[in-house]
Write an enzyme that holds these catalytic residues in place. Structure first.
Site, short mmCIF file in Angstrom:
data_model
loop_
_atom_site.label_atom_id
_atom_site.label_comp_id
_atom_site.label_asym_id
_atom_site.label_seq_id
_atom_site.Cartn_x
_atom_site.Cartn_y
_atom_site.Cartn_z
N HIS A 1 0.76 9.43 -0.32
CA HIS A 1 -0.33 10.23 0.22
C HIS A 1 0.13 11.13 1.37
CE1 HIS A 1 -3.47 7.10 -1.34
NE2 HIS A 1 -2.86 7.75 -2.31
N LEU B 1 -2.00 -0.61 -3.67
CA LEU B 1 -1.70 0.67 -4.31
C LEU B 1 -0.69 1.48 -3.51
CD1 LEU B 1 -5.32 1.62 -5.41
CD2 LEU B 1 -3.51 0.69 -6.83
N PHE B 2 -0.21 0.96 -2.39
CA PHE B 2 0.94 1.47 -1.66
C PHE B 2 0.78 2.91 -1.18
CE2 PHE B 2 2.70 -1.20 -5.25
CZ PHE B 2 2.54 -2.39 -4.58
N CYS B 3 -0.44 3.34 -0.85
CA CYS B 3 -0.69 4.72 -0.42
C CYS B 3 -0.13 5.72 -1.43
CB CYS B 3 -0.10 4.98 0.96
SG CYS B 3 -0.95 4.09 2.28
N ALA B 4 -0.18 5.33 -2.70
CA ALA B 4 0.23 6.21 -3.80
C ALA B 4 -0.71 5.93 -4.98
CB ALA B 4 1.68 5.97 -4.18
#
Length: 453
Positions: A129, A374-377
Site C-alpha cells: 500500500h 493481508l500484509f498491507c498488500a
C-alpha cells in the site's frame, strides 16, 4: 581447516548480532523460550552495531544546521556524512539527491507530491500500500498481477505504449514482494519505462536489507526504503534519486530548514525562497539519530558483504521451503513459481486453519513471532487467495465485508540476524500444529486470535 569446515565458519560469521537475540518469552503451556523473531518484513531487529554507534553518539546530540556550538557542528557533520554514506550504499549518481524521510510510505508520498502536472502513474496491483496508494492526485493506471517476470515487463510495455508520449509518466515497482519475497525484474522494467519516456521509482523496502541496490546498475530514477526494515530503528526513511522534479516541487513541508530566506512584503505578506537541495523537503528539526542509524546499518551490511549474507539467507530459505513442502496441508503463495529468486519472505496458508489462529498458536505455544493477515498488500493477497475457500472457524480475523471470503495468510520472514535454530523451530512447529493441533484454546479479541485464559 577443511573446505567444509571453512564454509561452515563463513556461514556462522554471516549471522549478524541483533538486539533481542536473548529475549525470553513465556509459553501458555508453561516455561519460557528464547523468542524467535520471524517478522523481519514488518520490522527487523536493530543491529547491535547500530545500537552501539547510536549509544556512542547520544551524549553529543545537538540540533543540526542551526547551532554554532560544538555539539551542533558535530551533529551537522554526522547528519551530512550520513547522507553521503547512504548515497554510496545505493551507488547513486553524482547529481542525485538523498532526502531523509520517516519511512518508505513517507518517501513515496513526498515523490507523489513532486509529480509534474498531469503526470500519469503506472503501478501493479501487487504493490504494498505504501507504493500503491500515494498517487491520488495523478492519473493512475493499475496493472494486473503478472505470473512471470517476462509477463510483468510485457504488461508494462503494453500499458506504456498507449499513453500520451509527450506527457510526464512514472512507473512504481517493488524490488522484492513483501508477500511472496520474489524478486522483480527491476532492470528490465526500468528499460521499458525509459524506452517509452517514463521514469521509474523503486520501492526497495524489502530489497535493500537483503540484496545490494545500485541506482546506476538498475537504472532507476528514484529508490525508497525504510530504516526499520534495514536493521535501523528510530523511524527514518530515504528517498534518493533525480533532483529535477524535487527541486521544481513545492516543499513537502513548509517550515524552518526548507527555507533559504523569508522576508516581509510591503503589503504585509511574506516572500519565501526555498532551498534547492535536499533540505527543501526536510523542514523542521530532523531525526538525527534515525538518520545516523540508517548510515550505520548501511556500513554494517556493506562491511559484512552481501555475497555472504545472501548465501546464508538462501540456506535459511531452503530450510523453510523444504520443511513446508513436507506438509501437504501447506500451500506457499507465489506469483512467479517455485524457482523464482526471492528474499527471506515466505507467505502460506494451512488447510483447515484460520491463519490468525495458526499464528497465535506459533506465538503462544512455541515463542515464534510471525505475521498474519493481508500484509498491507490487500489486492495481491486477495489475488493469490481469491480462488481458495477459507473457513472462518471459531477464531480468526474480523469478518469479511459482505460478498467477500475471509482471506488472510501467514508470513514468515528473516534475515541477517536470524539464527538457524529459529527457522528450524518454526518448521518443527508447523509440522506439529498440523499433525497434532493446538495444545491450547483460543478466542477472538478485538479482531485478534489470543489464548483463552
Amino acid at each position: 581447516m577443511s573446505v567444509s569446515t571453512a564454509a561452515a565458519d563463513q556461514t556462522i560469521c554471516a549471522q549478524l548480532p541483533v538486539l533481542g537475540r536473548d529475549v525470553t518469552v513465556p509459553l501458555v503451556t508453561g516455561g519460557e523460550v528464547t523468542y524467535a523473531a520471524l517478522d523481519y518484513a514488518a520490522s527487523a531487529p536493530a543491529l547491535q552495531r547500530v545500537w552501539d554507534d547510536v549509544a556512542a553518539y547520544a551524549p553529543y546530540y545537538g540540533s543540526v544546521h542551526r547551532g554554532a556550538g560544538y555539539l551542533s557542528q558535530l551533529s551537522t557533520d554526522l547528519f551530512e556524512n550520513s547522507r553521503t554514506t547512504v548515497a554510496e550504499f545505493l551507488d547513486c549518481r553524482a547529481d542525485d539527491q538523498v532526502v531523509f524521510t520517516r519511512s518508505t510510505t513517507d518517501s513515496l508520498n513526498l515523490l507523489a507530491g513532486a509529480l509534474p502536472a498531469d503526470c500519469q502513474v503506472f503501478v501493479f496491483e501487487t504493490e504494498h500500500h505504501a507504493s500503491l496508494l500515494p498517487w491520488r492526485d495523478a492519473r493512475v493506471t493499475y496493472l494486473n498481477a503478472p505470473r512471470t517476470p517476462q509477463e510483468a515487463v510485457a504488461t508494462l510495455e503494453g500499458a506504456l505504449a498507449g499513453r500520451d508520449p509527450h506527457g510526464p509518466a512514472l512507473v512504481c515497482v517493488t524490488g522484492a514482494s513483501n508477500v511472496t519475497g520474489e524478486l522483480w525484474p527491476v532492470r528490465e522494467l526500468a528499460a521499458a519505462a525509459h524506452a517509452h519516456g517514463a521514469r521509474i521509482v523503486l520501492d526497495a523496502a524489502q530489497l535493500a536489507p537483503h540484496h545490494p541496490v545500485s541506482v546506476r546498475d538498475l537504472d532507476v530514477d528514484w529508490v525508497a526504503f525504510s530504516g526499520h526494515k534495514l536493521y535501523a530503528p528510530f523511524g527514518s526513511g530515504v528517498l534518493a534519486g533525480r533532483s529535477d522534479w524535487l527541486r521544481a516541487a513545492e516543499p513537502y513541508l513548509a517550515g524552518g530548514g526548507a527555507s533559504r530566506t523569508v522576508s516581509r512584503r510591503t503589503d504585509g505578506g511574506v516572500d519565501v525562497e526555498w532551498h534547492e537541495s535536499a533540505a527543501r523537503h526536510e523542514a523542521g528539526s530532523p531525526n538525527v539519530i534515525g538518520v545516523y542509524s540508517i548510515a550505520s546499518a548501511c556500513k554494517a551490511l556493506t562491511e559484512a558483504g552481501f555475497d555472504t549474507l545472501v548465501a546464508r539467507e538462501q540456506q535459511l530459505i531452503e530450510t523453510v521451503r523444504a520443511g513446508l513442502a513436507e506438509v501437504p496441508e501447506v500451500r506457499v503463495l507465489s506469483l512467479f513459481g517455485d524457482d523464482a529468486p526471492r528474499v527471506g519472505v515466505i507467505s502460506f496458508v494451512v488447510e483447515g486453519w484460520n491463519s490468525s489462529h495458526f499464528a497465535a498458536a506459533l506465538s503462544a505455544e512455541y515463542g515464534i513471532g510471525v505475521r498474519d493477515g493481508l500484509f498491507c498488500a490487500h489486492p495481491l493477497v486477495r489475488t493469490l487467495l481469491g480462488s481458495d475457500p477459507q473457513t472462518q472457524g471459531e477464531c480468526g480475523a474480523p469478518e469479511a465485508a459482505p460478498g467477500e471470503k475471509s482471506l488472510n495468510a501467514i508470513r514468515v520472514s528473516f534475515g541477517a540476524g536470524t539464527p538457524d535454530e529459529h527457522v528450524e523451530r518454526f518448521v518443527r512447529a508447523v509440522k506439529e500444529l498440523v499433525r497434532d493441533g493446538a495444545k491450547w484454546n483460543y478466542r477472538t479479541e478485538d479482531g485478534r486470535c489470543v489464548p483463552a485464559v
